[in-house]
Write a protein that holds these residues in place. Structure first.
Motif, mmCIF file in Angstrom:
data_model
loop_
_atom_site.group_PDB
_atom_site.id
_atom_site.type_symbol
_atom_site.label_atom_id
_atom_site.label_comp_id
_atom_site.label_asym_id
_atom_site.label_seq_id
_atom_site.Cartn_x
_atom_site.Cartn_y
_atom_site.Cartn_z
ATOM 1 N N ALA A 167 60.753 -7.145 53.121
ATOM 2 C CA ALA A 167 60.205 -6.875 51.787
ATOM 3 C C ALA A 167 59.720 -5.431 51.688
ATOM 4 C CB ALA A 167 59.057 -7.838 51.505
ATOM 5 N N ARG A 168 59.142 -4.928 52.756
ATOM 6 C CA ARG A 168 58.713 -3.527 52.766
ATOM 7 C C ARG A 168 59.906 -2.584 52.641
ATOM 8 N NH1 ARG A 168 55.712 -2.813 58.166
ATOM 9 N NH2 ARG A 168 55.957 -0.633 57.530
ATOM 10 N N LEU A 169 60.998 -2.935 53.290
ATOM 11 C CA LEU A 169 62.183 -2.082 53.223
ATOM 12 C C LEU A 169 62.771 -2.060 51.810
ATOM 13 C CD1 LEU A 169 63.908 -3.117 56.561
ATOM 14 C CD2 LEU A 169 63.061 -0.836 56.012
ATOM 15 N N ARG A 170 62.703 -3.174 51.112
ATOM 16 C CA ARG A 170 63.299 -3.276 49.767
ATOM 17 C C ARG A 170 62.443 -2.629 48.698
ATOM 18 N NH1 ARG A 170 64.889 -8.615 47.072
ATOM 19 N NH2 ARG A 170 65.973 -7.240 45.645
ATOM 20 N N GLU A 171 61.185 -2.501 48.964
ATOM 21 C CA GLU A 171 60.242 -2.050 47.940
ATOM 22 C C GLU A 171 60.694 -0.728 47.317
ATOM 23 O OE1 GLU A 171 55.424 -1.191 47.548
ATOM 24 O OE2 GLU A 171 56.303 -1.867 49.436
ATOM 25 N N GLY A 172 60.745 -0.715 45.987
ATOM 26 C CA GLY A 172 61.125 0.488 45.275
ATOM 27 C C GLY A 172 62.618 0.721 45.195
ATOM 28 N N SER A 173 63.424 -0.239 45.639
ATOM 29 C CA SER A 173 64.879 -0.074 45.576
ATOM 30 C C SER A 173 65.486 -1.296 44.905
ATOM 31 C CB SER A 173 65.483 0.094 46.974
ATOM 32 O OG SER A 173 65.534 -1.156 47.642
ATOM 33 N N ASP A 174 66.741 -1.201 44.525
ATOM 34 C CA ASP A 174 67.431 -2.336 43.926
ATOM 35 C C ASP A 174 68.547 -2.848 44.835
ATOM 36 O OD1 ASP A 174 69.151 -0.234 43.762
ATOM 37 O OD2 ASP A 174 69.547 -0.412 41.609
ATOM 38 N N ILE A 175 68.389 -2.636 46.145
ATOM 39 C CA ILE A 175 69.403 -3.092 47.094
ATOM 40 C C ILE A 175 69.539 -4.609 47.022
ATOM 41 C CG2 ILE A 175 67.767 -3.265 49.026
ATOM 42 C CD1 ILE A 175 70.070 -2.350 50.855
ATOM 43 N N SER A 176 70.750 -5.088 47.032
ATOM 44 C CA SER A 176 71.016 -6.525 46.993
ATOM 45 C C SER A 176 70.693 -7.152 48.343
ATOM 46 C CB SER A 176 72.475 -6.789 46.649
ATOM 47 O OG SER A 176 72.796 -6.266 45.378
ATOM 48 N N THR A 177 70.320 -8.416 48.327
ATOM 49 C CA THR A 177 70.048 -9.145 49.565
ATOM 50 C C THR A 177 70.847 -10.440 49.579
ATOM 51 O OG1 THR A 177 68.157 -10.348 48.667
ATOM 52 C CG2 THR A 177 67.711 -8.208 49.709
ATOM 53 N N ALA A 178 71.135 -10.913 50.775
ATOM 54 C CA ALA A 178 71.874 -12.166 50.932
ATOM 55 C C ALA A 178 71.631 -12.694 52.345
ATOM 56 C CB ALA A 178 73.370 -11.942 50.694
ATOM 57 N N PRO A 179 71.806 -13.997 52.546
ATOM 58 C CA PRO A 179 71.627 -14.554 53.889
ATOM 59 C C PRO A 179 72.878 -14.400 54.747
ATOM 60 C CG PRO A 179 72.085 -16.313 52.343
ATOM 61 C CD PRO A 179 72.031 -15.047 51.535
ATOM 62 N N LEU A 180 72.656 -14.178 56.018
ATOM 63 C CA LEU A 180 73.685 -14.294 57.049
ATOM 64 C C LEU A 180 73.077 -15.126 58.166
ATOM 65 C CD1 LEU A 180 75.556 -10.904 57.717
ATOM 66 C CD2 LEU A 180 76.470 -13.009 56.692
ATOM 67 N N ASP A 181 73.824 -16.062 58.669
ATOM 68 C CA ASP A 181 73.257 -16.985 59.658
ATOM 69 C C ASP A 181 74.214 -17.179 60.823
ATOM 70 O OD1 ASP A 181 71.960 -18.918 61.054
ATOM 71 O OD2 ASP A 181 72.089 -20.455 59.505
ATOM 72 N N PRO A 182 73.908 -16.607 61.986
ATOM 73 C CA PRO A 182 74.814 -16.754 63.126
ATOM 74 C C PRO A 182 74.713 -18.098 63.831
ATOM 75 C CG PRO A 182 72.912 -15.463 63.760
ATOM 76 C CD PRO A 182 72.760 -15.744 62.290
ATOM 77 N N LEU A 183 73.758 -18.964 63.417
ATOM 78 C CA LEU A 183 73.521 -20.223 64.131
ATOM 79 C C LEU A 183 73.806 -21.476 63.309
ATOM 80 C CD1 LEU A 183 70.207 -19.321 65.979
ATOM 81 C CD2 LEU A 183 72.475 -19.563 66.996
ATOM 82 N N GLY A 184 74.072 -21.334 62.026
ATOM 83 C CA GLY A 184 74.317 -22.517 61.206
ATOM 84 C C GLY A 184 73.048 -23.295 60.909
ATOM 85 N N SER A 185 71.936 -22.598 60.728
ATOM 86 C CA SER A 185 70.672 -23.265 60.420
ATOM 87 C C SER A 185 70.789 -24.007 59.091
ATOM 88 C CB SER A 185 69.549 -22.239 60.321
ATOM 89 O OG SER A 185 69.433 -21.531 61.534
ATOM 90 N N GLY A 186 70.209 -25.192 59.038
ATOM 91 C CA GLY A 186 70.253 -25.974 57.813
ATOM 92 C C GLY A 186 71.488 -26.826 57.671
ATOM 93 N N LEU A 187 72.493 -26.602 58.505
ATOM 94 C CA LEU A 187 73.700 -27.426 58.477
ATOM 95 C C LEU A 187 73.540 -28.610 59.424
ATOM 96 C CD1 LEU A 187 76.448 -24.652 58.553
ATOM 97 C CD2 LEU A 187 75.649 -25.942 56.557
ATOM 98 N N THR A 188 74.113 -29.727 59.060
ATOM 99 C CA THR A 188 74.046 -30.914 59.910
ATOM 100 C C THR A 188 74.949 -30.738 61.126
ATOM 101 O OG1 THR A 188 73.662 -32.306 57.966
ATOM 102 C CG2 THR A 188 74.401 -33.406 59.988
#
Length: 325
Positions: A277-298
């Motif tokens: 959040a500190r890195l994004r502050e004052g910018s309009d950079i887009s964010t998205a999830p990347l997950d190398p472990l499949g968290s949340g998947l059964t």
């Protein structure tokens, strides 16, 4: 003929007749059918590897998962359920101490005590390995530890070609441990490898337009994915998730973000990182999830495929240049 004599003659004939009766064969002993050999008890460290092992074992048994999704193996601890699964295992697949150092001592004890076979897949023959990129970078971390365990990048499963090799290794090991079911393991191997090759082609088509677009990730776990599909270059906020990025690195990254040096900032569900959040502050950079472990998947034989497809879609949606008009 006197009656007594007749009786004696008849008696002789009866005895003689009995004597020449054919001897009946003794019926064969009834034997129990051969006992069905139980499949080996298998334990696997992290969800992506567990998914690939489960695919090879499908229809035979289910492997135990030692480190469930949502838990970073970098910070995991040996829980009672993990210890129980290990104690029951005949065969254990894990990445290796580069990622799951919390398992190193328990696995050594298990091998010595029960003779269970332990397979560190990162070090298995045929696996393509990359040197950890932090060896060539100034991390500006608050605590740099040049431990030998960090010489290799452990996230090797993110290259589908390595996933294919993992499946082949697992099928071979299971066949050796359970030769009665070798044919089934091989059928499952071949089917899973065909799915992985199709997945690789699908992801390559999806990510081909994104080559060379720079982006920012939370920690440096995507070199295998980037190398496979010509992505990046990426930069990591923290080279190692166990080490906090220092002030100099934060300042440098904020400057690059404000200069639009990155198309997207990717975060991971395993880590709570207010620093993003500190890195994004004052910018309009887009964010998205990347997950190398499949968290949340059964956990299932499909998890690996779902995880890779979801990551590819996330990369595509966040990095794809906006179309005019």
């Amino acid at each position: 003929m006197p009656l007594l004599k007749v009786f004696n003659v008849l008696s002789v004939l009866v005895v003689f007749g009995l004597a020449i009766q054919p001897v009946k064969a003794t019926p064969p002993a009834v034997t129990a059918p051969p006992a069905v050999v139980a499949p080996p008890a298998v334990a696997v460290s992290i969800p992506p590897l567990h998914s690939l092992v489960a695919a090879v074992m499908e229809g035979i048994g289910k492997p135990a998962l030692l480190s469930p999704g949502g838990t970073s193996p970098h910070r995991a601890m040996l829980r009672p359920s993990t210890a129980r699964h290990l104690a029951e295992a005949d065969l254990v697949f894990w990445v290796g101490p580069e990622l799951e150092n919390f398992l190193e001592t328990p696995l050594k004890r298990l091998s010595e005590k029960s003779g269970a076979k332990i397979i560190a897949l990162l070090h298995a023959p045929g696996i393509f390995r990359r040197e950890a990129r932090h060896l060539h970078r100034d991390t500006d971390s608050e605590s740099h530890n040049p431990d030998a365990n960090y010489q290799l990048d452990p996230h090797f499963w993110l290259d589908p070609e390595n996933a294919i090799r993992i499946v082949a290794i697992v099928a071979e090991q299971l066949g050796e441990a359970n030769p009665e079911r070798t044919a089934i393991y091989r059928q499952n191997r071949d089917r899973t490898i065909a799915r992985l090759r199709a997945l690789d082609l699908e992801i390559r088509r999806k990510l081909a337009p994104l080559a060379g677009i720079p982006y920012l990730v939370f920690h440096d776990s995507y070199a295998y994915l980037e190398g496979r599909y010509d992505l990046g270059p990426s930069q990591a906020v923290a080279i190692d998730p166990e080490r906090r990025a220092g002030p100099r690195r934060i300042v440098a990254l904020r400057r690059k973000i404000t200069e639009n040096a990155f198309r997207c900032l990717f975060h991971e569900p395993q880590f709570t990182a207010p620093i993003l959040a500190r890195l994004r502050e004052g910018s309009d950079i887009s964010t998205a999830p990347l997950d190398p472990l499949g968290s949340g998947l059964t956990p299932s034989p499909d998890l690996y495929f779902q995880m890779m497809q979801t990551n590819a879609t996330s990369l595509q949606n966040c990095l794809m240049p906006a179309r005019d008009g």
